[in-house]
Structures are given as C-alpha cells and as structure tokens.
Design a protein around this motif. Structure first.
Motif, PDB file in Angstrom:
ATOM      1  N   GLN A  86       0.824  -1.210   0.000  1.00 45.43           N
ATOM      2  CA  GLN A  86       0.000   0.000   0.000  1.00 45.43           C
ATOM      3  C   GLN A  86       0.856   1.256   0.000  1.00 45.43           C
ATOM      4  OE1 GLN A  86      -3.503   0.927   2.337  1.00 45.43           O
ATOM      5  NE2 GLN A  86      -3.730  -1.235   2.865  1.00 45.43           N
ATOM      6  N   LEU A  87       1.929   1.220   0.770  1.00 46.85           N
ATOM      7  CA  LEU A  87       2.785   2.397   0.894  1.00 46.85           C
ATOM      8  C   LEU A  87       3.533   2.719  -0.391  1.00 46.85           C
ATOM      9  CD1 LEU A  87       4.288   1.703   4.433  1.00 46.85           C
ATOM     10  CD2 LEU A  87       2.628   3.482   3.843  1.00 46.85           C
ATOM     11  N   TYR A  88       3.921   1.674  -1.120  1.00 49.31           N
ATOM     12  CA  TYR A  88       4.774   1.887  -2.296  1.00 49.31           C
ATOM     13  C   TYR A  88       4.057   1.700  -3.633  1.00 49.31           C
ATOM     14  CZ  TYR A  88       8.827   2.102   0.764  1.00 49.31           C
ATOM     15  OH  TYR A  88       9.731   2.477   1.734  1.00 49.31           O
ATOM     16  N   GLN A  89       3.061   0.855  -3.659  1.00 49.82           N
ATOM     17  CA  GLN A  89       2.363   0.595  -4.920  1.00 49.82           C
ATOM     18  C   GLN A  89       0.885   0.380  -4.621  1.00 49.82           C
ATOM     19  OE1 GLN A  89       4.142   0.165  -8.143  1.00 49.82           O
ATOM     20  NE2 GLN A  89       2.092   0.574  -8.877  1.00 49.82           N
ATOM     21  N   PRO A  90       0.151   1.488  -4.387  1.00 46.75           N
ATOM     22  CA  PRO A  90      -1.279   1.350  -4.099  1.00 46.75           C
ATOM     23  C   PRO A  90      -1.993   0.502  -5.141  1.00 46.75           C
ATOM     24  CG  PRO A  90      -0.562   3.611  -3.786  1.00 46.75           C
ATOM     25  CD  PRO A  90       0.584   2.885  -4.423  1.00 46.75           C
ATOM     26  N   PHE A  91      -2.919  -0.299  -4.696  1.00 43.55           N
ATOM     27  CA  PHE A  91      -3.603  -1.250  -5.577  1.00 43.55           C
ATOM     28  C   PHE A  91      -4.254  -0.546  -6.760  1.00 43.55           C
ATOM     29  CE2 PHE A  91      -7.415  -3.640  -6.818  1.00 43.55           C
ATOM     30  CZ  PHE A  91      -6.824  -4.842  -7.177  1.00 43.55           C
ATOM     31  N   ASP A 143      -5.015  12.636  -1.609  1.00 49.36           N
ATOM     32  CA  ASP A 143      -4.634  11.501  -2.452  1.00 49.36           C
ATOM     33  C   ASP A 143      -3.980  10.413  -1.612  1.00 49.36           C
ATOM     34  OD1 ASP A 143      -5.645  12.461  -4.765  1.00 49.36           O
ATOM     35  OD2 ASP A 143      -3.750  13.128  -5.621  1.00 49.36           O
ATOM     36  N   VAL A 144      -3.090  10.830  -0.711  1.00 47.67           N
ATOM     37  CA  VAL A 144      -2.454   9.854   0.182  1.00 47.67           C
ATOM     38  C   VAL A 144      -3.524   9.130   0.981  1.00 47.67           C
ATOM     39  CG1 VAL A 144      -0.958   9.584   2.205  1.00 47.67           C
ATOM     40  CG2 VAL A 144      -0.285  11.117   0.349  1.00 47.67           C
ATOM     41  N   HIS A 145      -4.494   9.883   1.483  1.00 48.96           N
ATOM     42  CA  HIS A 145      -5.584   9.314   2.275  1.00 48.96           C
ATOM     43  C   HIS A 145      -6.395   8.296   1.461  1.00 48.96           C
ATOM     44  CE1 HIS A 145      -8.587   9.180   5.431  1.00 48.96           C
ATOM     45  NE2 HIS A 145      -9.537   9.456   4.557  1.00 48.96           N
ATOM     46  N   SER A 146      -6.565   8.576   0.160  1.00 48.03           N
ATOM     47  CA  SER A 146      -7.348   7.665  -0.682  1.00 48.03           C
ATOM     48  C   SER A 146      -6.545   6.455  -1.129  1.00 48.03           C
ATOM     49  CB  SER A 146      -7.882   8.413  -1.913  1.00 48.03           C
ATOM     50  OG  SER A 146      -6.814   8.813  -2.757  1.00 48.03           O
ATOM     51  N   PHE A 147      -5.228   6.608  -1.227  1.00 47.55           N
ATOM     52  CA  PHE A 147      -4.370   5.520  -1.678  1.00 47.55           C
ATOM     53  C   PHE A 147      -4.048   4.529  -0.552  1.00 47.55           C
ATOM     54  CE2 PHE A 147      -2.258   8.424  -5.076  1.00 47.55           C
ATOM     55  CZ  PHE A 147      -3.357   8.253  -5.894  1.00 47.55           C
ATOM     56  N   VAL A 148      -3.826   5.071   0.646  1.00 44.46           N
ATOM     57  CA  VAL A 148      -3.319   4.252   1.751  1.00 44.46           C
ATOM     58  C   VAL A 148      -4.263   4.324   2.940  1.00 44.46           C
ATOM     59  CG1 VAL A 148      -1.340   3.797   3.255  1.00 44.46           C
ATOM     60  CG2 VAL A 148      -0.974   4.795   0.981  1.00 44.46           C
ATOM     61  N   PRO A 179      -5.465   4.854   6.435  1.00 45.02           N
ATOM     62  CA  PRO A 179      -4.900   5.657   7.532  1.00 45.02           C
ATOM     63  C   PRO A 179      -4.405   4.806   8.703  1.00 45.02           C
ATOM     64  CG  PRO A 179      -6.950   6.621   6.758  1.00 45.02           C
ATOM     65  CD  PRO A 179      -6.822   5.289   6.075  1.00 45.02           C
ATOM     66  N   VAL A 180      -5.034   3.655   8.913  1.00 41.98           N
ATOM     67  CA  VAL A 180      -4.600   2.756   9.984  1.00 41.98           C
ATOM     68  C   VAL A 180      -3.179   2.259   9.714  1.00 41.98           C
ATOM     69  CG1 VAL A 180      -5.009   0.539  11.128  1.00 41.98           C
ATOM     70  CG2 VAL A 180      -6.948   2.015  10.528  1.00 41.98           C
ATOM     71  N   VAL A 181      -2.911   1.958   8.433  1.00 38.05           N
ATOM     72  CA  VAL A 181      -1.577   1.498   8.042  1.00 38.05           C
ATOM     73  C   VAL A 181      -0.552   2.593   8.292  1.00 38.05           C
ATOM     74  CG1 VAL A 181      -0.122   0.776   6.112  1.00 38.05           C
ATOM     75  CG2 VAL A 181      -2.450  -0.127   6.329  1.00 38.05           C
ATOM     76  N   VAL A 182      -0.899   3.822   7.882  1.00 39.62           N
ATOM     77  CA  VAL A 182       0.011   4.952   8.084  1.00 39.62           C
ATOM     78  C   VAL A 182       0.320   5.131   9.563  1.00 39.62           C
ATOM     79  CG1 VAL A 182       0.292   7.445   7.829  1.00 39.62           C
ATOM     80  CG2 VAL A 182      -0.808   6.121   6.014  1.00 39.62           C
ATOM     81  N   LYS A 183      -0.720   5.042  10.404  1.00 35.92           N
ATOM     82  CA  LYS A 183      -0.528   5.237  11.846  1.00 35.92           C
ATOM     83  C   LYS A 183       0.335   4.130  12.447  1.00 35.92           C
ATOM     84  CE  LYS A 183      -2.998   6.004  16.179  1.00 35.92           C
ATOM     85  NZ  LYS A 183      -2.068   5.148  16.935  1.00 35.92           N
TER      86      LYS A 183
END
Length: 255
Positions: A150-155, A198-203, A205-209
């Motif tokens: 998710q962080l590097y290659q959003p689906f 865009d970041v929010h839509s790609f990844v 937020p739980v993963v980011v946290k």
C-alpha cells in the motif's frame, strides 16, 4: 604441429592482443615454439581457450577463471550455483537501473522544458525511488506485505502514473517556493490538500498510523529513510503541511 598466434587467433575468432594478454597473466601460455621461436598453439591450447571462453560467457572474472582451469579440485556444481547467484544479483541491479532511467524519463517529461530549473526536484524524486527496493526489503521484515504494498504501490495504480502524480505536486510546490508564494496561502494550501487527500485515498490511515508508531525503526536505519528533499524546499513543505493540519486539515482528518 600447431598454429602461430595469428593463425590461431583467426581460427578461434579471438584477437591477437587477447591471446598475448592471456599469455602475460599465465592464463593461456603455449609451451611449444617453431624453428623461428614463435609460440605455437595446438589442441591443448585450444581446449584451454574454449574453457576460458565458456567461463567468461558465464560472467566469471579472469582472475577467478585461472583457478577453475585446474579441474581436479573444482566442485563445478557449487561454482555454477555461486555464479548463478551472482548473475541474478547483477540482473536485479540492472533491472533497478532500467527502472531508474524510465523514472527519470517520466519525470523529465513532466518538467515541460524546465528540466534545468527543476533539477533539484528531479534528483529528489530519483533518489526517493532509488532507495525504494531497499526500504521495502527492510519494511517487509517488520510489517505485513499488504501494508508495504500500500505504501509503495497502491492497488490498481500504475507505477508511472504514481510517479507522475507525485512529481506533479512537487513541481507545483517547487514553483510556488521559487515565486515566493507564502506556504500558508490559498494557492499552496490547495496543492497540499490535493496531495494529502490523495495519500488518504491511496493508503489506509490505519496502516500509516501503525507504521508511523514504529518511529524508532526508522531512526535506527536512517541511512535508508533519510529525506532526499533539499533543506529550503523541505522547510517550505513542512510549513505548508503544518499550517494545513492546524486549519483546514483538521476538517479533512475528521471526514
């Protein structure tokens, strides 16, 4: 009886210079000579040369080939396995270099003829993607594969499109900085809002946290995660993002 160096070179499709070099480093050294003192190459030398050429074809350096010619003490299975591993590593490096060139071409197209003006951004983007594989390799030891992907290659997002997307935001911010546009201005805040949404839509937020909570991992391996962003640009972006979160960003976080 044997061939002179010129005849042997022509027959074996190799240069005289190469044969002389092999002789000089004791890799292929003829022992017989003719009446004029010219060295002669016979069946034995042909066999040795073919072995040298075979190992060279497999990517083995000349300094290592010399030891391989003593076949009485060689474990060919192990030697080939090690050489395969080496070639696979070289292949990965080459693929990474090809990806980097393609990334550079993608970024260059976005510069719209302003490549020289945007060189800092171009280098920044390239250095970001240059570290990508090592970063992913490290993160996969600590986080689920799905999170790292998710962080590097959003689906569903093509790599080149992702680079274009991210670079476009950076170019716009860089242009704003060059034009001395206040980072708290509506113009810059609109760019920041689009980028963060865009970041929010790609990844997720739980993963980011979850990843951000492991800050000590990144600090311990700073060489992998140091920011390639030049200091003036980093400071400008930090001010813009901080302002966004302190005002309009609070609404976005609660969406």
């Amino acid at each position: 009886m044997g061939d002179t160096i010129g005849m042997f070179a022509k027959r074996m499709n190799v240069s005289i210079r190469t044969l002389r070099y092999y002789d000089e480093i004791d890799l292929l050294k003829p022992t017989k000579t003719n009446s004029k003192g010219h060295k002669l190459y016979g069946a034995k030398e042909q066999s040795v040369l073919q072995r040298i050429q075979a190992w060279k074809f497999l990517g083995v350096p000349l300094e290592d080939i010399k030891g391989l010619l003593d076949e009485s003490n060689i474990d060919f299975s192990l030697t080939l396995s090690l050489q395969k591993k080496l070639l696979l590593e070289q292949k990965q490096r080459m693929e990474a270099m090809i990806d980097a060139v393609e990334d550079a071409q993608t970024v260059l197209k976005l510069s719209e003829g302003k490549a020289k003006e945007y060189m800092e951004v171009l280098y920044m983007v390239l250095n970001t993607y240059r570290l990508e594989k090592e970063q992913k390799k490290f993160l996969l030891k600590h986080f689920p594969t799905e999170w790292v992907d998710q962080l590097y290659q959003p689906f569903g997002i093509d790599r080149k499109e992702l680079i274009k997307h991210n670079t476009n935001y950076l170019f716009r911010l860089f242009e704003s900085m060059k034009n001395n546009v206040n980072p708290t201005s509506e113009e810059v805040q609109t760019i920041i809002e689009g980028m963060l949404k865009d970041v929010h839509s790609f990844v997720d937020p739980v993963v980011v946290k979850e990843v951000a909570d492991k800050i000590e991992l990144f600090e311990e391996h700073e060489h992998l995660f140091h920011s390639p962003i030049p200091d003036p640009f980093k400071e400008y972006m930090d001010k813009a993002v901080s302002y966004y979160y302190s005002t309009a960003g609070s609404n976005w976080e609660n969406d």
